[in-house]
Design a protein around this motif. Sequence first.
Motif, mmCIF file in Angstrom:
data_model
loop_
_atom_site.group_PDB
_atom_site.id
_atom_site.type_symbol
_atom_site.label_atom_id
_atom_site.label_comp_id
_atom_site.label_asym_id
_atom_site.label_seq_id
_atom_site.Cartn_x
_atom_site.Cartn_y
_atom_site.Cartn_z
ATOM 1 N N PRO A 92 19.723 41.663 -35.442
ATOM 2 C CA PRO A 92 20.727 41.576 -36.513
ATOM 3 C C PRO A 92 21.641 42.792 -36.557
ATOM 4 O O PRO A 92 21.240 43.915 -36.232
ATOM 5 C CB PRO A 92 19.880 41.473 -37.787
ATOM 6 C CG PRO A 92 18.552 42.044 -37.419
ATOM 7 C CD PRO A 92 18.338 41.740 -35.976
ATOM 8 N N LEU A 93 22.883 42.561 -36.961
ATOM 9 C CA LEU A 93 23.849 43.620 -37.243
ATOM 10 C C LEU A 93 23.682 44.065 -38.697
ATOM 11 O O LEU A 93 22.993 43.412 -39.492
ATOM 12 C CB LEU A 93 25.263 43.112 -37.000
ATOM 13 C CG LEU A 93 25.588 42.649 -35.576
ATOM 14 C CD1 LEU A 93 26.868 41.810 -35.575
ATOM 15 C CD2 LEU A 93 25.718 43.840 -34.640
ATOM 16 N N SER A 94 24.339 45.167 -39.022
ATOM 17 C CA SER A 94 24.273 45.627 -40.412
ATOM 18 C C SER A 94 24.876 44.592 -41.359
ATOM 19 O O SER A 94 24.455 44.478 -42.519
ATOM 20 C CB SER A 94 25.005 46.965 -40.556
ATOM 21 O OG SER A 94 26.365 46.834 -40.150
ATOM 22 N N SER A 95 25.833 43.799 -40.845
ATOM 23 C CA SER A 95 26.483 42.776 -41.678
ATOM 24 C C SER A 95 25.724 41.454 -41.703
ATOM 25 O O SER A 95 26.079 40.546 -42.465
ATOM 26 C CB SER A 95 27.906 42.516 -41.173
ATOM 27 O OG SER A 95 27.886 42.081 -39.825
ATOM 28 N N THR A 96 24.673 41.328 -40.880
ATOM 29 C CA THR A 96 23.948 40.053 -40.813
ATOM 30 C C THR A 96 22.465 40.191 -41.180
ATOM 31 O O THR A 96 21.707 39.236 -40.994
ATOM 32 C CB THR A 96 24.066 39.455 -39.402
ATOM 33 O OG1 THR A 96 23.445 40.340 -38.456
ATOM 34 C CG2 THR A 96 25.505 39.207 -39.031
ATOM 35 N N VAL A 97 22.058 41.347 -41.695
ATOM 36 C CA VAL A 97 20.650 41.538 -42.052
ATOM 37 C C VAL A 97 20.251 40.563 -43.155
ATOM 38 O O VAL A 97 19.151 39.986 -43.137
ATOM 39 C CB VAL A 97 20.392 43.002 -42.463
ATOM 40 C CG1 VAL A 97 18.975 43.163 -43.003
ATOM 41 C CG2 VAL A 97 20.590 43.932 -41.272
ATOM 42 N N CYS A 98 21.139 40.378 -44.113
ATOM 43 C CA CYS A 98 20.836 39.440 -45.196
ATOM 44 C C CYS A 98 20.663 38.023 -44.655
ATOM 45 O O CYS A 98 19.743 37.292 -45.068
ATOM 46 C CB CYS A 98 21.939 39.488 -46.258
ATOM 47 S SG CYS A 98 21.629 38.427 -47.680
ATOM 48 N N CYS A 156 17.949 48.169 -38.224
ATOM 49 C CA CYS A 156 16.612 48.234 -38.809
ATOM 50 C C CYS A 156 16.584 47.343 -40.048
ATOM 51 O O CYS A 156 17.229 47.640 -41.066
ATOM 52 C CB CYS A 156 16.274 49.677 -39.177
ATOM 53 S SG CYS A 156 14.589 49.899 -39.786
ATOM 54 N N TYR A 157 15.871 46.251 -39.965
ATOM 55 C CA TYR A 157 15.826 45.276 -41.049
ATOM 56 C C TYR A 157 14.544 45.368 -41.878
ATOM 57 O O TYR A 157 14.227 44.448 -42.635
ATOM 58 C CB TYR A 157 15.983 43.850 -40.497
ATOM 59 C CG TYR A 157 14.993 43.486 -39.385
ATOM 60 C CD1 TYR A 157 13.734 42.981 -39.691
ATOM 61 C CD2 TYR A 157 15.349 43.629 -38.052
ATOM 62 C CE1 TYR A 157 12.847 42.638 -38.698
ATOM 63 C CE2 TYR A 157 14.471 43.291 -37.044
ATOM 64 C CZ TYR A 157 13.216 42.793 -37.366
ATOM 65 O OH TYR A 157 12.333 42.449 -36.369
#
Length: 476
Positions: A100-106, A136-137
């Motif tokens: 995941p990217l920082s924008s796709t962790v959710c 890092c999720y």
Amino acid sequence: MELLPSLLDRLKAVDSRTVEQEYNVVRSESLTLKRDLGLTTETGALKENIKKNRYKDILPYDQSRVVLSLPTSGSSSDYINASFIKGASGDCRYVACQGPLSSTVCDFWRMIWQLDVKVIVMACREIEMGKRKCECYWAAARQVAAFGPFTVSNQGESRPNEDIVLRNISVSFQQETRSVVQYQFLSWPDHDVPYETSGVLDLLDRARNSQGFHSSPMLIHCSAGCGRTGVVCALDYIHDLLVTKQIAADFSILKIVLELREQRPSAVQTKDQYQFIFTAAISMFERFLQASVQQLHSNLPELKKPEKRSITTPAASANRSSQQRNMNDTYAVVNKSKQPLPPAPTAVATPRSSGGTRTLPPSHHYDNDPAGASAAPIYSSVKPRAKPLSHSLSATPIYDIAAPANHKATEGAEYQLVSAEHLSAAATNDDDYEDFSSSVSDMTSLCSPGGIGFNCRVRKPRGPRDPPAEWSRLER
């Protein structure tokens, strides 16, 4: 399982040239399959989704992508760069996903919650070669982090071995909490392979144990979700074929990889990764054969070992009884008299000039004595043959002579072991002791330095006087 040995031999016979040829077939056939099956990537290429892809050339097929249906306040999009992968039984066994990217962790946690994922296999590090490969999720150990409406708590981390980090994660959403186990494999470089197969096979064994019989798919991801992720999916797929006994004579790693590529683009991304599947499959087959043999042996009834029995004849039994009796009669005796001895007396006469009797020690107890303390002890003594020298200067012998001075007179002399009673009966007979000659020459020899080791001669005084009488005679 009868096919497994022959399949193992076939895998071992594949050389690097054959691997290279097969991988070229995989690449060319993938383009043909995409065209023939009409596989498209239109959703991932949309303008609103293009930034959600870590790599612009790795987009999920519309026919197998994961469609997000869980609505949240932060995101309503149904897109995530992830694909369903079928297992050996034909169901959706895995989810192959990009890191995941920082924008796709959710969105990543939306997918986990929607699919009720229990196990995550992470086949990469967060940063590799100075580049961020995965966001890092999760939260730090014993810490809590929030990703949109999801609260993620790291209950604890452990290192089963140097290759794996195990994290027990608790995720909460709308007053409901679930547990997720994450296995992060640290020893797999990007576009490369691990240095040995045992680490990856051990990783999969642990992940399967955590998965158990849960019906939800196992989430597998690396950075792009195709190279290393495809290898993990292929190896677990082969394992399922072995367990479910679906492996056939036409087993082919090339076919398995092509099936993966029908569901996830660029699965198994390099020739080395393709070669690694062969190497790991060989190890897997060998493990499976060894486990089958051990299970077969464990199911066999235990063979009772025959008891060792000695054949005893009447003569051997009598001989053993005789030996036992002889052993019971043997205590601390060096040698016993050839004639049977009566019970030993409590007191015997000693050969000392002072006369009197000497009381023997009390009866001794022996462990092998069947009669216990009631048995009379048997003693032994050394019996000299001749009387000792009786000198006029002393009524008793001067020395306890160990060796006679006159070697000629005692040549061939022996010592015999006699019982204490026999010694007591013979103590009054002077003939039992050795009698030395009373001649002057013998006396000189007796008292010479070469005799018993001492100079016993009385030195002749100086001056003109008569010699003492002791010089010329010996009193008897």
